[in-house]
Scaffold this motif. Structure first.
Motif, PDB file in Angstrom:
ATOM      1  N   VAL A 281       0.829  -1.204   0.000  1.00  0.00           N
ATOM      2  CA  VAL A 281       0.000   0.000   0.000  1.00  0.00           C
ATOM      3  C   VAL A 281       0.863   1.253   0.000  1.00  0.00           C
ATOM      4  CG1 VAL A 281      -1.962  -1.135   1.105  1.00  0.00           C
ATOM      5  CG2 VAL A 281      -0.167  -0.129   2.521  1.00  0.00           C
ATOM      6  N   LEU A 282       2.069   1.161   0.525  1.00  0.00           N
ATOM      7  CA  LEU A 282       3.011   2.280   0.483  1.00  0.00           C
ATOM      8  C   LEU A 282       3.733   2.219  -0.857  1.00  0.00           C
ATOM      9  CD1 LEU A 282       4.419   2.075   4.122  1.00  0.00           C
ATOM     10  CD2 LEU A 282       2.563   3.510   3.271  1.00  0.00           C
ATOM     11  N   ARG A 283       3.157   2.923  -1.832  1.00  0.00           N
ATOM     12  CA  ARG A 283       3.607   2.772  -3.215  1.00  0.00           C
ATOM     13  C   ARG A 283       4.850   3.595  -3.522  1.00  0.00           C
ATOM     14  NH1 ARG A 283      -1.526   3.916  -6.828  1.00  0.00           N
ATOM     15  NH2 ARG A 283       0.024   3.469  -8.429  1.00  0.00           N
ATOM     16  N   CYS A 284       5.227   4.495  -2.641  1.00  0.00           N
ATOM     17  CA  CYS A 284       6.419   5.319  -2.865  1.00  0.00           C
ATOM     18  C   CYS A 284       7.587   4.735  -2.066  1.00  0.00           C
ATOM     19  CB  CYS A 284       6.173   6.764  -2.455  1.00  0.00           C
ATOM     20  SG  CYS A 284       4.835   7.564  -3.346  1.00  0.00           S
ATOM     21  N   ASN A 285       8.766   4.740  -2.679  1.00  0.00           N
ATOM     22  CA  ASN A 285       9.989   4.275  -2.031  1.00  0.00           C
ATOM     23  C   ASN A 285      10.967   5.432  -1.951  1.00  0.00           C
ATOM     24  OD1 ASN A 285       9.856   1.085  -1.826  1.00  0.00           O
ATOM     25  ND2 ASN A 285       8.938   1.685  -3.784  1.00  0.00           N
ATOM     26  N   LYS A 286      11.340   5.768  -0.736  1.00  0.00           N
ATOM     27  CA  LYS A 286      12.308   6.822  -0.497  1.00  0.00           C
ATOM     28  C   LYS A 286      13.634   6.174  -0.110  1.00  0.00           C
ATOM     29  CE  LYS A 286      13.172  10.867   2.438  1.00  0.00           C
ATOM     30  NZ  LYS A 286      12.655  11.659   3.574  1.00  0.00           N
ATOM     31  N   LEU A 287      14.574   6.156  -1.077  1.00  0.00           N
ATOM     32  CA  LEU A 287      15.875   5.554  -0.848  1.00  0.00           C
ATOM     33  C   LEU A 287      16.787   6.574  -0.171  1.00  0.00           C
ATOM     34  CD1 LEU A 287      16.425   3.740  -4.257  1.00  0.00           C
ATOM     35  CD2 LEU A 287      15.225   2.921  -2.228  1.00  0.00           C
ATOM     36  N   ILE A 288      17.450   6.148   0.902  1.00  0.00           N
ATOM     37  CA  ILE A 288      18.289   7.028   1.698  1.00  0.00           C
ATOM     38  C   ILE A 288      19.701   6.453   1.729  1.00  0.00           C
ATOM     39  CG2 ILE A 288      18.642   8.084   3.961  1.00  0.00           C
ATOM     40  CD1 ILE A 288      15.661   7.833   4.442  1.00  0.00           C
TER      41      ILE A 288
ATOM     42  N   TYR B  98      16.452   9.696  -2.481  1.00  0.00           N
ATOM     43  CA  TYR B  98      15.911   9.498  -3.822  1.00  0.00           C
ATOM     44  C   TYR B  98      14.475   9.025  -3.676  1.00  0.00           C
ATOM     45  CZ  TYR B  98      20.743   9.696  -5.445  1.00  0.00           C
ATOM     46  OH  TYR B  98      22.021  10.096  -5.722  1.00  0.00           O
ATOM     47  N   LEU B  99      13.532   9.785  -4.220  1.00  0.00           N
ATOM     48  CA  LEU B  99      12.118   9.445  -4.139  1.00  0.00           C
ATOM     49  C   LEU B  99      11.697   8.765  -5.431  1.00  0.00           C
ATOM     50  CD1 LEU B  99       9.485   9.542  -2.564  1.00  0.00           C
ATOM     51  CD2 LEU B  99       9.036  11.778  -3.600  1.00  0.00           C
ATOM     52  N   VAL B 100      11.253   7.532  -5.316  1.00  0.00           N
ATOM     53  CA  VAL B 100      10.780   6.749  -6.455  1.00  0.00           C
ATOM     54  C   VAL B 100       9.300   6.521  -6.246  1.00  0.00           C
ATOM     55  CG1 VAL B 100      11.054   4.629  -7.780  1.00  0.00           C
ATOM     56  CG2 VAL B 100      13.038   5.646  -6.656  1.00  0.00           C
ATOM     57  N   ASP B 101       8.461   7.275  -6.956  1.00  0.00           N
ATOM     58  CA  ASP B 101       7.017   7.172  -6.825  1.00  0.00           C
ATOM     59  C   ASP B 101       6.408   6.879  -8.189  1.00  0.00           C
ATOM     60  OD1 ASP B 101       7.332   9.540  -8.146  1.00  0.00           O
ATOM     61  OD2 ASP B 101       6.678  10.816  -6.499  1.00  0.00           O
ATOM     62  N   PRO B 102       5.105   6.598  -8.247  1.00  0.00           N
ATOM     63  CA  PRO B 102       4.489   6.309  -9.556  1.00  0.00           C
ATOM     64  C   PRO B 102       4.592   7.440 -10.560  1.00  0.00           C
ATOM     65  CG  PRO B 102       3.099   5.496  -7.784  1.00  0.00           C
ATOM     66  CD  PRO B 102       4.208   6.285  -7.127  1.00  0.00           C
ATOM     67  N   ASP B 103       4.738   8.691 -10.105  1.00  0.00           N
ATOM     68  CA  ASP B 103       4.935   9.772 -11.058  1.00  0.00           C
ATOM     69  C   ASP B 103       6.308   9.703 -11.712  1.00  0.00           C
ATOM     70  OD1 ASP B 103       2.451  10.845 -10.755  1.00  0.00           O
ATOM     71  OD2 ASP B 103       3.034  12.255  -9.172  1.00  0.00           O
ATOM     72  N   PHE B 104       7.262   9.169 -10.991  1.00  0.00           N
ATOM     73  CA  PHE B 104       8.618   9.050 -11.518  1.00  0.00           C
ATOM     74  C   PHE B 104       8.758   7.850 -12.447  1.00  0.00           C
ATOM     75  CE2 PHE B 104      12.868   7.152 -10.986  1.00  0.00           C
ATOM     76  CZ  PHE B 104      13.630   8.153 -11.555  1.00  0.00           C
ATOM     77  N   LEU B 105       8.078   6.758 -12.113  1.00  0.00           N
ATOM     78  CA  LEU B 105       8.199   5.527 -12.900  1.00  0.00           C
ATOM     79  C   LEU B 105       7.281   5.574 -14.105  1.00  0.00           C
ATOM     80  CD1 LEU B 105       8.215   2.903 -10.005  1.00  0.00           C
ATOM     81  CD2 LEU B 105      10.186   3.796 -11.239  1.00  0.00           C
ATOM     82  N   LYS B 106       7.723   4.978 -15.170  1.00  0.00           N
ATOM     83  CA  LYS B 106       6.908   4.816 -16.360  1.00  0.00           C
ATOM     84  C   LYS B 106       5.971   3.626 -16.181  1.00  0.00           C
ATOM     85  CE  LYS B 106      10.271   6.777 -19.572  1.00  0.00           C
ATOM     86  NZ  LYS B 106       9.388   7.846 -20.071  1.00  0.00           N
ATOM     87  N   PRO B 107       4.945   3.520 -17.000  1.00  0.00           N
ATOM     88  CA  PRO B 107       4.046   2.358 -16.876  1.00  0.00           C
ATOM     89  C   PRO B 107       4.804   1.046 -17.036  1.00  0.00           C
ATOM     90  CG  PRO B 107       3.071   4.037 -18.269  1.00  0.00           C
ATOM     91  CD  PRO B 107       4.473   4.486 -17.991  1.00  0.00           C
ATOM     92  N   GLY B 108       4.652   0.166 -16.059  1.00  0.00           N
ATOM     93  CA  GLY B 108       5.311  -1.125 -16.105  1.00  0.00           C
ATOM     94  C   GLY B 108       6.740  -1.123 -15.630  1.00  0.00           C
TER      95      GLY B 108
ATOM     96  N   VAL C 210      12.333   3.908   2.911  1.00  0.00           N
ATOM     97  CA  VAL C 210      11.143   4.291   3.674  1.00  0.00           C
ATOM     98  C   VAL C 210       9.963   4.300   2.721  1.00  0.00           C
ATOM     99  CG1 VAL C 210      10.068   6.085   5.083  1.00  0.00           C
ATOM    100  CG2 VAL C 210      12.517   5.664   5.267  1.00  0.00           C
ATOM    101  N   GLY C 211       8.892   3.578   3.095  1.00  0.00           N
ATOM    102  CA  GLY C 211       7.683   3.554   2.298  1.00  0.00           C
ATOM    103  C   GLY C 211       6.787   4.735   2.615  1.00  0.00           C
ATOM    104  N   LEU C 212       6.259   5.386   1.573  1.00  0.00           N
ATOM    105  CA  LEU C 212       5.381   6.533   1.725  1.00  0.00           C
ATOM    106  C   LEU C 212       4.110   6.311   0.929  1.00  0.00           C
ATOM    107  CD1 LEU C 212       7.996   9.418   1.278  1.00  0.00           C
ATOM    108  CD2 LEU C 212       7.133   8.485   3.421  1.00  0.00           C
TER     109      LEU C 212
ATOM    110  N   ARG D 272      -2.192   5.239 -12.786  1.00  0.00           N
ATOM    111  CA  ARG D 272      -0.961   4.812 -13.435  1.00  0.00           C
ATOM    112  C   ARG D 272      -0.803   3.318 -13.277  1.00  0.00           C
ATOM    113  NH1 ARG D 272       3.012   8.602 -14.441  1.00  0.00           N
ATOM    114  NH2 ARG D 272       4.018   6.806 -15.349  1.00  0.00           N
ATOM    115  N   SER D 273      -0.449   2.646 -14.353  1.00  0.00           N
ATOM    116  CA  SER D 273      -0.231   1.205 -14.292  1.00  0.00           C
ATOM    117  C   SER D 273       1.087   0.928 -13.618  1.00  0.00           C
ATOM    118  CB  SER D 273      -0.248   0.612 -15.705  1.00  0.00           C
ATOM    119  OG  SER D 273       0.120  -0.729 -15.675  1.00  0.00           O
ATOM    120  N   LYS D 274       1.086  -0.003 -12.699  1.00  0.00           N
ATOM    121  CA  LYS D 274       2.319  -0.325 -11.988  1.00  0.00           C
ATOM    122  C   LYS D 274       2.787  -1.744 -12.243  1.00  0.00           C
ATOM    123  CE  LYS D 274       0.248  -1.993  -7.674  1.00  0.00           C
ATOM    124  NZ  LYS D 274       0.304  -1.899  -6.217  1.00  0.00           N
TER     125      LYS D 274
END
Length: 1447
Positions: A663-670, A746-756, A846-848, A856-858
């Motif tokens: 459910v925490l779809r964002c990954n914050k890499l530290i 580094y914030l990796v969220d669905p807005d940053f990732l492309k579909p798939g 850290v999950g956000l 967005r398709s994940k």
């Protein structure tokens, strides 16, 4: 080696024969084996190649040269296989002639002769134009001026014409050298490939004609050998006319027939012991290859053969004869027991020699010192085999294989006055590695230490015979009798090897080619392992070399790669009944010289895999307490709780489904850089390094270069006891007083990732290793690199995780042992790694939460998405401006929105603006012009109303003429619009109709990854159609190979049908065609793959850490530019039947490893990178079946040569790079892609390579002595404060050593003092750094070559190990001068030896005691320590060597 008349004491008079000199000079590279097969059925034909003149070449003015002459060098080249063969012919240098008003000309008038059966279009002659400078010192350096390509034989499409129709031809000369033809992208026709640049106005004139008189000397000259008429060919009469051309009308020397009688072979120490030892070695090798114990199986000697032939140094005149030798007693020439011993029986103790009972007759002998008789002793072995083909001791069937034991050559006419008629000759047999006429492996002679050449020759054995000639040509009676016996043997049923003829074996026989005594019954009864291959490479069990069977280096690589190819071996030993021409025999016998194995003098660089351990070092509890008491910020989850701490030593269980449903779809890499532990380095200060910074790249974020970080030691603690805390250094040099360490997010969220892309990101975390480069912040030199696994950042449903890693910082160093002289050029280069320190790093994830409204398709598209869905004709039409998407909320299919033409056609709008009057024209869009015109009308009306109110009456209406002018203007505009509409109507309707048959498909392409999809192509007509598939982009192609199609269907799990041989390929067109029945649908496989990278690499961007936020910039690193590709399916009438529009969206790739190389400018960089074990390579598809794996490589830069050689299973794989040098300080950057699958679907490894080209400075010095050299530093456009830094400050001094001012555009002299402590060659680096801006101003690569000083005295002492106490000794030194002198003391082992005083003074002729203190050690052994006694200028006076034995 030639041995003259036999002496009772054995072989004597060992001299280097004329035949040996010719043989060594005339060895040639054979053509490619596939090309040889194309010319087997064709007879050889002679040609005459005339090189007339070179026109238009500009002469260069060279300093220090007395003149320039030009030379032609000609080689044969195979275009299809990119293979040079034959030998390079070099012509006579000629001067250039130039007349006023005419182009310069170089007259050559050279004539070449050759004969070949490879009269195919892909065989060309490459002519290189070379300029030779006549220096005053007598040297003649050569410089390439260009190349010309002569097409010797007509290609397809060329007009059919006889060579005599065009006696004079000319070709263009291209820039470069013949090595440019080896470029992998170069294909025929090479002149039209775009990779060759012609020299304007430069042409080479030549002629090519058949030369029938060359047929006379074909037996003396091998095929594909370029010779001139003036070159001496043994057997050809030299020309006596003024032309000195002996091949224009060749005449042969008179030949005769010679006889060899009473031939015997002696092997040492005895024949019985020789064969007994040989069988033991072969049997031991057979068992070791399979890891078997003794199985009771025995090997036996099946036969002993001798190959005898006449050789003129260039090749065999006829096919060598094969005779069978029999064991006989040393005395009477009778067989033991009257019969030949069976293959399984032991030889009798009385048998000493191998004898031939018949007489050999050799044709074609010429009275010439370069003619020789060549012998080759060959053994045939047999082993029992079972029904499955494996060795079996109880089986009755046997397997045969052969091996050459010895060879020899003897020149009958070495001495011009010698007459060997009816003389007894004894020739020493040779063995071991080395070139031989047959080109086969030879059993090595038993090694003998401290033995003379005569003893070694005797150990190799000898062949004895009586040489005689008969003028009447009648052989002795014994020869006739032996021939009758041998013919009776040949009446036996032939073996399968003789019953089958290989297609690559020549059919025709040379005239008067003798067959020899033939083969025996045992030889005809054996069944070879390979029916089409009669000569095995070595051992029959795994085709590997038994003990002491040392192959020739040029033979090994070729035979290993051609062991399964028919007729690939030098001589088909079990097929001697099949004849071939002497020229073909020489060509095939020389085949092992095709390719030399690449053996670099340095060890290859090891490519790191994911086996890098996370915690390789050990920290004490006190160090850990000091580290974590510094107050580093904690990693907290979304609820403010401390993240879960993971143990880096524990395994990670990865479940992709858990990550995808989180459910925490964002990954914050530290990334938290905590501390750095120093390790004392030889020649460096204890506080090195003082500041550091890091460069790395996470996923597809841009490369990062961090701020400078200072290393803060603990208060009152030694620098090497506790780790140094990292603190940020500001731009002004002050240390940040905030929280210690450096944190990057580094914030990796669905807005940053492309579909798939989510699954690709998870795969990156699970399998890849992050490489971090550590740099010295002061000198800007690379400290080393560290690698950390990212698999612990997988949360697996947890809110946050963290892990702390202690990483070793490792660097690779090179050192070449030797004395620094010329001999060190062949010395091996040692490559070793050094640990420079330990980096303490904390990683966290850290999950956000994310906005749930985002659509967005994940997940990756399903497998069915690899099959496109086309229009069926019943759907709504959405093309041009007819779009239902512009009417939201309406349930309609077809909607027509009328829009103005100027709004949908930019060309028309631009045309109307250009016809408008200047007063009404305004730059901008058409909408802005209209709004401005309406505003002017409103203002005019308001002005008219105001005047009416002021004057009380209205103004008169506008004139009729102005209205007519306005109407006329609008009429012209409408006419222009109507004309433009009529002209573009057909194009617009065609474009809209094509959209109805267009299917759009979007692919997300990454560098090197193949994107596969299938297009359903349907024939809408009631008649059959042959559809042509056209595509304008070469990166998108149709898969025409069914095996490749099946491979991609298995990868994508596609369930569509697969057809064999579905496509038809025309020779005149590259577009494939497919046949369709009426109303039939087929699936066309398409593949998109790119290996080019335009903006693949960026300079690392600096990350400034501020209090407001620490998130790194989310900028994509796109290596593939977006583009649109159309694939058109055309019917037989050339009209499109369907269109597939592919939209390529860039998807960044993952970098597995980064390599940095420092190399001298303008020189080629050649490196070998060794791949890790394939079980640890991420993305590899290696199974556990032990199958052979073929590695393939590609490079993103077409100018970089990247290749790998196929190796046997279990052997290490190396990737070879060759990079063209650039000017300093340029950096060449590219990617290397490593594939492990046959069809290059997905790269298993992607490497990022940086090549730093630096100015090279060569320094030659003596160990222990200070040598100074000057450099010139040029200033930049601004005033700078700079300082010099070296990579080895303990051995290299720089003057000035402190900070100094560098004025703009000024010249500053730098002095470098080098004082190495070890002899050999090494590389060092010198950087000039701006201390205010921390920028690199200049850089040099120092190539230090150090030689050992002369040892004046030597001492030897014995010291005890352990105890912890130093040992004090002393040595004396006498001042050889008359006056008082001061001396300095140095040593090459400062960690083992300390001086009581580093300098001393002593009067003239007096003696001084030098106090020595040896440090204790716990390891026993021996060490040599050098003591250098230098003068005040640090020049070496004397050197003492102390040999210390620790016991």
């Amino acid at each position: 080696m030639c041995i003259s008349q036999m002496d009772p004491g054995g072989p004597v008079d060992v001299t280097v024969s004329e035949w040996r000199k010719v043989f060594e000079q005339c060895r040639a590279v054979p053509p490619h084996i596939q090309t040889v097969r194309l010319g087997v059925e064709l007879p050889s034909q002679g040609f005459h190649l005339g090189l007339k003149r070179l026109v238009g070449l500009e002469q260069r003015a060279l300093q220090g040269s007395q003149g320039v002459r030009y030379q032609l060098r000609v080689s044969l080249f195979d275009i299809n296989h990119r293979h040079f063969f034959g030998r390079t012919w070099k012509g006579t240098p000629q001067p250039m002639r130039s007349n006023t008003g005419e182009p310069s000309t170089v007259p050559f008038n050279e004539v070449l002769y050759f004969h070949t059966s490879l009269r195919i279009p892909n065989v060309v002659a490459v002519v290189e134009v070379v300029s030779l400078e006549d220096k005053s010192d007598g040297s003649h350096p050569a410089l390439g001026c260009g190349i010309a390509i002569l097409h010797l034989f007509p290609r397809k499409g060329d007009p059919v014409e006889t060579p005599d129709s065009q006696p004079q031809r000319r070709v263009s000369v291209y820039q470069g050298t013949p090595r440019a033809l080896l470029h992998p992208a170069l294909r025929d026709p090479m002149e039209q490939s775009g990779l060759l640049t012609p020299l304007e106005g430069v042409y080479l004139h030549y002629s090519l004609q058949p030369h029938p008189p060359l047929q006379l000397v074909m037996a003396l000259l091998p095929q594909n050998t370029l010779v001139s008429g003036s070159e001496p060919i043994p057997g050809v009469v030299p020309s006596s006319d003024i032309t000195a051309d002996a091949l224009r009308k060749p005449r042969l020397l008179k030949s005769f027939t010679c006889h060899l009688d009473k031939l015997s072979v002696v092997l040492h120490p005895s024949l019985e012991k020789f064969e007994e030892q040989l069988l033991q070695l072969l049997n031991a090798d057979r068992l070791s290859q399979r890891n078997w114990g003794p199985d009771g199986g025995t090997l036996a000697v099946q036969e002993r053969r001798l190959h005898v032939g006449v050789h003129n140094g260039w090749g065999f005149l006829e096919r060598p004869q094969v005779v069978v030798l029999e064991p006989e007693s040393e005395g009477p020439k009778s067989r033991i027991g009257g019969v030949r011993p069976s293959s399984g029986n032991r030889l009798s103790s009385q048998t000493q020699v191998l004898a031939l009972r018949s007489c050999l007759q050799l044709h074609g002998m010429v009275h010439h010192p370069a003619f020789a008789v060549v012998f080759q002793l060959e053994y045939v072995f047999s082993a029992p085999i079972g029904g499955d083909g494996k060795p079996c001791p109880t089986s009755s069937s046997r397997m045969a294989f052969m091996q050459c034991m010895r060879w020899a050559s003897w020149c009958p006419f070495q001495e011009p006055s010698g007459n060997p008629e009816d003389s007894d000759v004894c020739v020493a047999l040779l063995g071991g590695a080395g070139p031989n006429p047959e080109g086969v492996m030879v059993y090595a002679v038993s090694p003998l230490s401290q033995s003379s050449t005569e003893v070694k020759d005797a150990e190799g054995g000898s062949v004895k015979f009586r040489f005689s000639t008969h003028s009447d040509g009648q052989p002795p009676a014994s020869f006739v009798q032996s021939r009758a016996e041998d013919l009776s043997r040949l009446k036996k049923p032939p073996s399968p090897a003789r019953g089958r003829r290989d297609p690559a074996t020549p059919r025709r026989s040379p005239p008067d080619s003798p067959q020899g005594p033939g083969l025996s019954i045992s030889q005809l009864a054996v069944t070879p392992r390979y029916p089409t291959i009669s000569h095995s490479v070595a051992s029959p069990w795994q085709q590997q070399f038994p003990a002491q069977l040392y192959p020739c280096p040029a033979t090994t690589a070729y035979r290993l790669s051609h062991a399964e190819i028919p007729c690939a071996s030098g001589i088909a030993h079990l097929e001697v009944g099949l004849n071939r021409t002497p020229t073909q025999a020489a060509m095939l016998d020389e085949e092992p010289l095709q390719e030399l194995p690449f053996t670099p003098v340095h060890a290859p660089i090891i490519a790191m895999g994911t086996q890098t351990s996370g915690s390789p070092t050990f920290m004490s509890r006190s160090s850990m307490a000091h580290l974590y008491s510094a107050g580093f910020p904690d990693i907290l989850d979304y609820d403010g709780q401390v993240a879960e701490v993971l143990d880096p030593k524990e395994a990670v269980n990865f479940n992709p489904q858990k990550e995808e449903v989180d459910v925490l779809r964002c990954n914050k890499l530290i990334l938290q850089f905590l501390a750095f532990s120093r390790i004392p380095q030889e020649g460096m200060d204890m506080d090195w390094p003082k500041t550091v910074y890091f460069t790395f790249q996470v996923y597809r974020f841009p490369p990062v270069r961090t701020q400078r970080l200072s290393l803060l030691s603990a208060d009152g603690a030694a620098g090497d006891k506790y780790p140094c805390i990292l603190a940020i250094v500001g731009a002004d040099g002050t240390i940040d007083s905030g929280s210690p360490g450096l944190e990057l997010d580094y914030l990796v969220d669905p807005d940053f990732l492309k579909p798939g892309e989510l699954r690709w990101f998870l795969r990156y975390l699970a399998l890849h290793t992050l490489q971090i480069d550590v740099w010295d912040g002061d000198s800007l030199l690379l400290v080393g690199s560290a690698a950390v696994e990212l698999k612990h950042l997988l949360r697996q449903g947890r809110p946050a995780v963290q892990v702390t890693q202690d990483l070793e910082v490792i660097t690779t160093e090179y050192f070449q042992d030797g004395d620094g002289g010329a001999s060190t050029a062949l010395a091996p280069i040692s490559v070793f790694t050094t640990v420079k320190g330990t980096l303490h790093l904390r990683l966290g994830n850290v999950g956000l939460p994310f906005n749930t409204g985002a659509s967005r398709s994940k997940s990756l598209p399903a497998s069915r998405s690899h099959v496109l869905v086309t229009h069926d004709g019943t759907r709504g039409f959405s093309g041009g401006s007819l779009s239902a998407q512009t009417v939201p909320g309406r349930n309609v299919r077809k909607v027509c929105h009328a829009q103005r033409l100027v709004d949908v056609d930019a060309n028309l709008a631009s045309l109307l603006r250009s016809t408008a009057s200047p007063g009404h024209a305004r730059p901008g869009t058409e909408m802005e012009a209209e709004s401005e015109e309406a505003r002017r009308r409103k203002l005019a009306r308001m002005e008219a109303v105001r005047r009416y109110e002021e004057q009380g009456h209205a103004e008169p209406p506008p004139r009729i003429a102005s209205r007519q002018e306005e109407r006329l203007k609008y009429t012209r505009v409408l006419g222009l619009i109507e004309a433009y509409r009529e002209r573009s109507k057909v194009e617009s309707i065609t474009r809209m109709l094509s959209l109805a048959i267009t299917t759009r498909h979007t692919i997300y392409a990454a560098l090197g990854t193949a994107e596969f999809f299938e297009f359903p192509l349907k024939n809408p007509f009631n008649v059959q159609q042959t559809v042509t598939i056209e595509c304008e982009d070469p990166e998108l192609s149709v898969i025409v190979d069914s095996a490749e199609w099946r491979h991609f269907k298995d990868l994508t799990q596609s369930s569509t049908p697969l057809e064999e041989y579905m496509f038809h390929l025309k020779e005149s067109s590259a577009a494939p065609q497919v046949y369709l029945r009426p109303k039939e649908t087929v699936y066309v496989p398409l593949k998109y793959q790119t290996f080019t990278s335009q903006h693949a690499l960026q300079e690392p961007s600096s990350i400034l850490t501020g209090a407001s936020g620490r998130l790194a910039e989310k900028q994509q690193l796109n290596t593939v530019q977006p583009k649109t590709i159309k694939v058109v399916f055309r019917a037989e009438d050339r009209k499109p039947m369907a269109i597939c529009q592919v939209d390529v969206e860039p998807t960044p790739h993952v970098v597995d490893q980064t390599f940095r190389f420092y190399h001298p400018e303008l020189t080629f960089l050649k490196k070998a990178i060794r791949l890790p074990l394939w079980d640890s390579v991420p993305g590899s598809t290696v199974g556990g079946g032990g199958r052979e794996l073929r590695v393939r490589v590609r490079c993103s830069d077409p100018n970089v040569i990247c290749d790998t050689s196929s190796m046997a299973p279990g052997e290490p794989q190396d990737v070879f790079l060759k990079v063209t040098g650039s000017q300093s300080p340029q950096i060449k950057k590219f990617f290397v892609l490593v594939f492990t699958d046959e069809w290059l679907a997905v790269p298993a490894q992607i490497w990022q390579v940086y090549v730093h080209f630096l100015q090279r400075v060569d320094i030659s010095c003596v160990t222990g002595q200070l040598t100074w050299q000057s450099l010139v530093l040029r200033g930049t456009q601004a005033h700078r404060k700079v300082k010099c830094h070296t990579s080895h400050p303990g051995e290299i001094q720089v003057d000035p050593a402190e900070v100094f001012a560098l004025p703009p555009n000024a010249v500053q002299d730098l002095r470098i003092g080098v004082c190495p402590s070890r002899a050999g060659a090494k590389f060092a680096y010198l950087n000039v750094v701006d201390v205010d801006r921390h920028q690199l101003v200049a850089s040099w690569l120092l190539c230090v070559s150090c030689r050992q000083p002369l040892i004046s005295k030597a001492f030897e002492i014995v010291l005890p190990t352990g105890g912890g106490k130093c040992s004090n000794k002393k040595i004396t030194y006498t001042n050889p001068y008359r006056d008082t002198r001061g001396f300095l003391l140095r040593t090459d082992h400062p960690e083992l030896l300390h001086f009581k005083e580093d300098s001393f003074q002593v009067g003239g002729g007096e003696t001084h005691n030098i106090g020595l203190r040896f440090a204790p050690t716990r390891n026993p052994g021996t060490e040599e320590i050098l003591v250098f006694i230098n003068n005040q200028e640090n020049k070496n006076e004397e050197t003492f060597c102390i040999k210390v034995r620790y016991r």
